[in-house]
Design a protein around this motif. Structure first.
Motif, PDB file in Angstrom:
ATOM      1  N   THR A  66      -5.441  -5.850   5.137  1.00 27.95           N
ATOM      2  CA  THR A  66      -5.951  -5.591   3.849  1.00 27.95           C
ATOM      3  C   THR A  66      -6.033  -7.130   3.262  1.00 27.95           C
ATOM      4  OG1 THR A  66      -4.210  -4.027   3.813  1.00 27.95           O
ATOM      5  CG2 THR A  66      -5.881  -4.286   2.009  1.00 27.95           C
ATOM      6  N   SER A  92       0.842  -1.076  -0.030  1.00 31.86           N
ATOM      7  CA  SER A  92       0.065   0.013  -0.117  1.00 31.86           C
ATOM      8  C   SER A  92       0.769   1.398  -0.035  1.00 31.86           C
ATOM      9  CB  SER A  92      -0.986   0.088   1.304  1.00 31.86           C
ATOM     10  OG  SER A  92      -1.766  -1.110   1.157  1.00 31.86           O
ATOM     11  N   ASP A 149      -4.357  -3.310  -5.271  1.00 32.83           N
ATOM     12  CA  ASP A 149      -3.752  -3.684  -4.054  1.00 32.83           C
ATOM     13  C   ASP A 149      -4.030  -5.337  -3.771  1.00 32.83           C
ATOM     14  OD1 ASP A 149      -2.039  -3.453  -2.017  1.00 32.83           O
ATOM     15  OD2 ASP A 149      -3.201  -1.973  -0.877  1.00 32.83           O
ATOM     16  N   ARG A 164      -5.131   2.695   2.326  1.00 34.75           N
ATOM     17  CA  ARG A 164      -4.658   2.577   4.039  1.00 34.75           C
ATOM     18  C   ARG A 164      -3.341   1.631   4.143  1.00 34.75           C
ATOM     19  NH1 ARG A 164      -9.336   0.457   7.931  1.00 34.75           N
ATOM     20  NH2 ARG A 164      -8.520  -1.450   7.099  1.00 34.75           N
TER      21      ARG A 164
HETATM   22 MG    MG Z   1      -1.823  -3.010   2.397  1.00 37.60          MG
END
Ligand code: MG
Ligand code: GTP
Length: 196
Positions: free
Chosen positions: A59, A37, A75, A51
């Motif tokens: 995530t 990220s 992502d 984030r």
């Molecule tokens: Mg991440």
């Protein structure tokens, strides 16, 4: 690359939830906390677009972003974090494999390695899938700011050994200092421009 707009599109776990196929897409993969990220945020110059966290493994979805209305960055969920529930861990393999196998818009995967860590099973699994599905791979060694310049060559030896990739396959990157940003963009732009 001039960034005119960078917007979150949607999250997904399965193909029926992916955004429609269309704009060329580049995805970012690597173990939890490796800095996926952070890398995306540095690339697009938007600190808070994706984030980031000091709590690895937060995530667990595929997160799709639209850039300039022209292409997408994705992502991908991190792997290898001990505290992720077993049920979520079991989803990772099928979720990742399905995306890599089915996503027609996918032009390349940026695969991140932490300069201080020896690659693990999932990293090698990722490399195997990328080869199996003939997806161009952009290997990046990140967090290079954590290791002094004269120790870097020694430090990355286990990564070269485990992946079997040559030194010049890797771009060295630091989200903190910005090293490697232009080189990663060049490699992404090349991939986006290539029809596969
Ligand atoms: Mg991440
Ligand atoms: P998950 O989403 O949990 O899979 O993690 P991630 O791969 O997205 O990692 P993230 O970008 O959230 O970064 C994890 C931690 O590493 C954060 O505290 C970042 O600030 C830090 N970090 C990321 N890249 C770098 C870097 O190049 N240098 C340094 N020093 N820290 C970094």
């Amino acid at each position: 690359m001039i960034i005119k707009s960078a917007t979150f599109v949607q999250s997904a776990t399965k193909p029926s939830n992916y955004p429609p196929e269309g704009p060329a897409e580049v995805a970012f993969a690597g173990r939890s906390n490796v800095g996926k990220s952070s890398l995306i945020n540095v690339l697009v110059g938007r600190r808070g677009l994706v984030r980031t966290s000091s709590t690895p493994g937060r995530t667990q979805l595929l997160n799709f972003f639209d850039i300039n209305g022209e292409f997408s960055l994705v992502d991908l969920p991190g792997y290898g974090f001990a505290k992720v529930p077993l049920a979520v861990k079991k989803q990772w393999g099928p979720m990742m494999r399905t995306y890599l196998e089915q996503r027609r818009s996918l032009r390349a995967v940026v695969l991140l390695f932490d300069v201080r860590r020896v690659p693990r099973e999932e990293d090698i699994q990722m490399l195997d899938w990328l080869e199996e599905f003939e997806i161009p791979t952009i290997p990046v060694i990140t967090k290079v700011d954590k290791v002094s310049r004269n120790r870097r060559a020694k430090q990355i030896e286990p990564i070269l050994e485990a992946t079997g990739l040559p030194r010049d396959a890797f771009t060295l990157f630091s989200a903190l200092k910005g090293d490697g940003r232009d080189e990663v963009w060049e490699r992404i732009e090349d991939a986006l421009a290539t029809e596969i």
